[in-house]
Every structure is written in C-alpha cells, then in structure tokens.
Write a protein that holds these residues in place. Structure first.
Motif, PDB file in Angstrom:
ATOM      1  N   ARG A   1      43.641  55.934  36.192  1.00 60.18           N
ATOM      2  CA  ARG A   1      43.371  54.489  36.103  1.00 60.18           C
ATOM      3  C   ARG A   1      42.593  54.001  37.318  1.00 60.18           C
ATOM      4  NH1 ARG A   1      48.990  55.172  34.812  1.00 60.18           N
ATOM      5  NH2 ARG A   1      49.298  55.041  32.551  1.00 60.18           N
ATOM      6  N   CYS A   2      41.864  54.902  37.973  1.00 65.67           N
ATOM      7  CA  CYS A   2      41.239  54.589  39.259  1.00 65.67           C
ATOM      8  C   CYS A   2      39.725  54.420  39.220  1.00 65.67           C
ATOM      9  CB  CYS A   2      41.568  55.693  40.276  1.00 65.67           C
ATOM     10  SG  CYS A   2      43.245  55.639  40.898  1.00 65.67           S
ATOM     11  N   ASP A   3      39.111  54.587  38.071  1.00 64.25           N
ATOM     12  CA  ASP A   3      37.638  54.541  38.044  1.00 64.25           C
ATOM     13  C   ASP A   3      37.113  53.183  38.493  1.00 64.25           C
ATOM     14  OD1 ASP A   3      37.558  57.119  37.204  1.00 64.25           O
ATOM     15  OD2 ASP A   3      37.168  56.672  35.095  1.00 64.25           O
ATOM     16  N   TYR A   4      37.588  52.130  37.855  1.00 68.07           N
ATOM     17  CA  TYR A   4      37.198  50.764  38.187  1.00 68.07           C
ATOM     18  C   TYR A   4      38.467  49.931  38.336  1.00 68.07           C
ATOM     19  CZ  TYR A   4      32.583  52.164  36.432  1.00 68.07           C
ATOM     20  OH  TYR A   4      31.389  52.814  36.220  1.00 68.07           O
ATOM     21  N   VAL A   5      38.639  49.314  39.491  1.00 75.21           N
ATOM     22  CA  VAL A   5      39.890  48.588  39.764  1.00 75.21           C
ATOM     23  C   VAL A   5      39.593  47.232  40.381  1.00 75.21           C
ATOM     24  CG1 VAL A   5      42.129  48.628  40.934  1.00 75.21           C
ATOM     25  CG2 VAL A   5      41.098  50.775  40.137  1.00 75.21           C
ATOM     26  N   CYS A   6      40.209  46.195  39.830  1.00 69.18           N
ATOM     27  CA  CYS A   6      40.158  44.849  40.392  1.00 69.18           C
ATOM     28  C   CYS A   6      41.537  44.555  40.985  1.00 69.18           C
ATOM     29  CB  CYS A   6      39.825  43.821  39.317  1.00 69.18           C
ATOM     30  SG  CYS A   6      38.250  44.081  38.490  1.00 69.18           S
ATOM     31  N   ASP A   7      41.607  44.472  42.306  1.00 73.47           N
ATOM     32  CA  ASP A   7      42.874  44.197  42.978  1.00 73.47           C
ATOM     33  C   ASP A   7      43.020  42.690  43.152  1.00 73.47           C
ATOM     34  OD1 ASP A   7      45.084  44.051  44.727  1.00 73.47           O
ATOM     35  OD2 ASP A   7      43.736  44.129  46.441  1.00 73.47           O
ATOM     36  N   CYS A   8      43.936  42.100  42.402  1.00 75.05           N
ATOM     37  CA  CYS A   8      44.152  40.654  42.438  1.00 75.05           C
ATOM     38  C   CYS A   8      45.574  40.323  42.877  1.00 75.05           C
ATOM     39  CB  CYS A   8      43.870  40.050  41.066  1.00 75.05           C
ATOM     40  SG  CYS A   8      42.205  40.365  40.449  1.00 75.05           S
ATOM     41  N   ILE A   9      46.179  41.189  43.683  1.00 74.16           N
ATOM     42  CA  ILE A   9      47.523  40.922  44.191  1.00 74.16           C
ATOM     43  C   ILE A   9      47.417  40.204  45.532  1.00 74.16           C
ATOM     44  CG2 ILE A   9      48.631  42.838  42.968  1.00 74.16           C
ATOM     45  CD1 ILE A   9      48.335  44.557  45.388  1.00 74.16           C
ATOM     46  N   ASP A  10      48.503  39.512  45.901  1.00 78.13           N
ATOM     47  CA  ASP A  10      48.459  38.769  47.162  1.00 78.13           C
ATOM     48  C   ASP A  10      49.489  39.247  48.182  1.00 78.13           C
ATOM     49  OD1 ASP A  10      50.747  37.784  45.980  1.00 78.13           O
ATOM     50  OD2 ASP A  10      49.952  35.773  45.626  1.00 78.13           O
ATOM     51  N   ASP A  11      50.263  40.279  47.838  1.00 75.65           N
ATOM     52  CA  ASP A  11      51.201  40.860  48.788  1.00 75.65           C
ATOM     53  C   ASP A  11      50.421  41.742  49.767  1.00 75.65           C
ATOM     54  OD1 ASP A  11      52.911  43.402  49.544  1.00 75.65           O
ATOM     55  OD2 ASP A  11      54.353  41.811  49.129  1.00 75.65           O
ATOM     56  N   ILE A  12      50.462  41.391  51.037  1.00 74.60           N
ATOM     57  CA  ILE A  12      49.586  42.050  52.009  1.00 74.60           C
ATOM     58  C   ILE A  12      49.939  43.518  52.218  1.00 74.60           C
ATOM     59  CG2 ILE A  12      50.940  41.341  54.022  1.00 74.60           C
ATOM     60  CD1 ILE A  12      47.083  41.565  53.760  1.00 74.60           C
ATOM     61  N   GLU A  13      51.229  43.855  52.181  1.00 73.45           N
ATOM     62  CA  GLU A  13      51.624  45.258  52.338  1.00 73.45           C
ATOM     63  C   GLU A  13      51.074  46.098  51.191  1.00 73.45           C
ATOM     64  OE1 GLU A  13      53.172  46.584  54.865  1.00 73.45           O
ATOM     65  OE2 GLU A  13      53.678  44.740  55.941  1.00 73.45           O
ATOM     66  N   ALA A  14      51.274  45.598  49.970  1.00 72.88           N
ATOM     67  CA  ALA A  14      50.786  46.320  48.796  1.00 72.88           C
ATOM     68  C   ALA A  14      49.260  46.392  48.801  1.00 72.88           C
ATOM     69  CB  ALA A  14      51.283  45.641  47.528  1.00 72.88           C
ATOM     70  N   LYS A  15      48.634  45.309  49.185  1.00 73.26           N
ATOM     71  CA  LYS A  15      47.175  45.268  49.212  1.00 73.26           C
ATOM     72  C   LYS A  15      46.615  46.347  50.132  1.00 73.26           C
ATOM     73  CE  LYS A  15      44.112  41.336  48.596  1.00 73.26           C
ATOM     74  NZ  LYS A  15      44.349  41.278  47.153  1.00 73.26           N
ATOM     75  N   ALA A  16      47.271  46.533  51.273  1.00 73.51           N
ATOM     76  CA  ALA A  16      46.783  47.508  52.248  1.00 73.51           C
ATOM     77  C   ALA A  16      46.905  48.933  51.728  1.00 73.51           C
ATOM     78  CB  ALA A  16      47.544  47.350  53.561  1.00 73.51           C
ATOM     79  N   TYR A  17      48.064  49.306  51.197  1.00 77.93           N
ATOM     80  CA  TYR A  17      48.177  50.704  50.759  1.00 77.93           C
ATOM     81  C   TYR A  17      47.394  50.967  49.479  1.00 77.93           C
ATOM     82  CZ  TYR A  17      52.311  49.448  47.798  1.00 77.93           C
ATOM     83  OH  TYR A  17      53.171  48.904  46.879  1.00 77.93           O
ATOM     84  N   VAL A  18      47.211  49.931  48.645  1.00 74.91           N
ATOM     85  CA  VAL A  18      46.365  50.090  47.468  1.00 74.91           C
ATOM     86  C   VAL A  18      44.906  50.318  47.892  1.00 74.91           C
ATOM     87  CG1 VAL A  18      45.341  48.832  45.528  1.00 74.91           C
ATOM     88  CG2 VAL A  18      47.821  48.861  45.820  1.00 74.91           C
TER      89      VAL A  18
END
Length: 246
Positions: A117-134
């Motif tokens: 599920r990694c080819d094209y990804v839109c990261d729309c989360i606002d949790d900063i910890e999760a955002k960083a490791y994603v």
C-alpha cells in the motif's frame, strides 16, 4: 441503473485523455487519516477516476467534526469515519476498489498495515509522533507521498502552499515534524530539503480564548472547512500530478 464509467468520467477523459484515464483506473492510492483534510482528498481522488483507494483511519465520527469533515452529518455520528466515507465513495463510483483499515498504526504494525500500500500515499494525519515515523518509513520505501501541514486555526485558504518539509516556513506542525525527523530519524540539517512534499500555511493561527480552552469548552483552536478542504484538494492535486505526469 447500470454504471458506465467511461460516461461517468467523460470529463476526466476529456481533460487527461483516454490513456491517462486508464492509468488512473489502474492506480492504487492510500489515504492515511480521513478527517478534515483526508476525507476531501479521498473524494477528489475518487472523482478523478483513481481505481483503487485504501482508507486508513481508526477513529469514529463526533458531532464536533460537523464543521469540517466531509462525511459528518447528524446521522453519521458514532460511525467509523472510514466506513462512512467508503460507502459514500461507492455511491460515486460503484466500480472503485475500496479497502478500509480501521487500525491504529504504530511503529510495530506499520509493516503489516502498509504492505503493498506504499506506491502512492497521502498522509492526512495530525498526530505528530505517527506523522514522523510514517514519513521515515515511506521515505525509506521510496514511496511517492505527501504530508499535510497545519490547517486548524486558519481562515485563508489562499495562503496554503506545497513545499518541502525541510524548508517550509511558518507552519508549526511542519516545524515540529522537521525537528523530529532530524533528531530521531537522522534527516539532514536546517535549511536543507528533505525531499518530502508537504502542504503548509504561514498564516498566523487564531487560538481559542485561554479561559474557554482551560475550561474544556473549546479546543486549542478551531477549524474552517474552506481551509481543511482546500488542503485536502491541494494534496489530491499534487498526487494526481505525480500519477499522470501532467
């Protein structure tokens, strides 16, 4: 009524051409977080003939989401955001391939959740910890991805821009993300591009009154749909450009 996708997406075929329409039909995009930004992003991708979407969000709809989230109505409160949005997208395109994942992503399960599920990804989360490791995970995978910056507390969608996480200025969420990526994941130093696309706004946020925030009446800041939706549409437009080359 039978669904004729070539007729339904005639406007997309006219805009991009039949060859790119077929490419869109065969493209898989993952949207992480389908709230105030991600719900609009996902619908834009659906309406632009993307053939497969994976929606990842473990949260449920609350009445306080009504001001900004596409799928929130008085009838959907309490339902899973990803389920409600999935049903809506199927009403738009009954032939779209939809995958819903209602799990909270962590450093321990990200491999399992993001597999294939990694080819094209839109990261729309606002949790900063999760955002960083994603971000770190997708960067190492060589994914084509974009991350959302701050949209809350702002009222002017014309100040939204697309830039690089390493150099975007005036956005506290992106600034915090940049610091985490440098300190915890070894990204390059200050003033250098990270080669990670992001939306950002350097509009000064409007915060709630201190008294009402401390009393629990208000969150730290509110949100305008005109800004959150615009951020989601901006993300979708960037992604579509990567897919189509246009």
């Amino acid at each position: 009524m039978s669904f004729d996708k070539r007729l339904a997406f005639r406007g997309i075929r006219a805009l991009y051409g039949n060859e790119i329409f077929e490419k869109l039909q065969n493209t898989h995009v993952t949207v992480l977080g389908v709230g105030g930004v991600g719900s609009w992003c996902a619908e834009a991708l659906c309406r632009t003939a993307v053939g497969k979407l994976t929606l990842i969000d473990f949260d449920t709809i609350e009445i306080t989401n009504l001001n900004r989230q596409l799928h929130t109505t008085t009838k959907t409160v309490g339902s899973y955001k990803a389920d409600v949005l999935s049903s809506r997208l199927l009403e738009i395109n009954p032939e779209i391939e939809l995958e819903v994942i209602k799990s909270q992503m962590t450093p321990d399960n990200i491999d399992e959740i993001m597999k294939d599920r990694c080819d094209y990804v839109c990261d729309c989360i606002d949790d900063i910890e999760a955002k960083a490791y994603v971000c770190n995970y997708l960067f190492k995978k060589g994914s084509t991805f974009i991350v959302s910056g701050g949209a809350g507390g702002r009222i002017d969608p014309t100040l939204l821009k697309i830039g690089d996480v390493g150099t975007a200025n005036g956005d506290a969420l992106i600034s915090k993300l940049r610091t985490k990526l440098k300190k915890e994941y070894g990204f390059v130093g200050s003033g250098q591009k990270f080669k990670i696309a992001c939306t950002f706004s350097n509009e000064k946020p409007i915060y709630s009154s201190k008294e009402e925030y401390l009393s629990g009446e208000f969150p730290a800041f509110g949100a305008s749909m005109s800004v959150t939706a615009s951020a989601g549409l901006l993300i979708s437009s960037w992604m579509l450009k990567q897919i189509t080359g246009m």
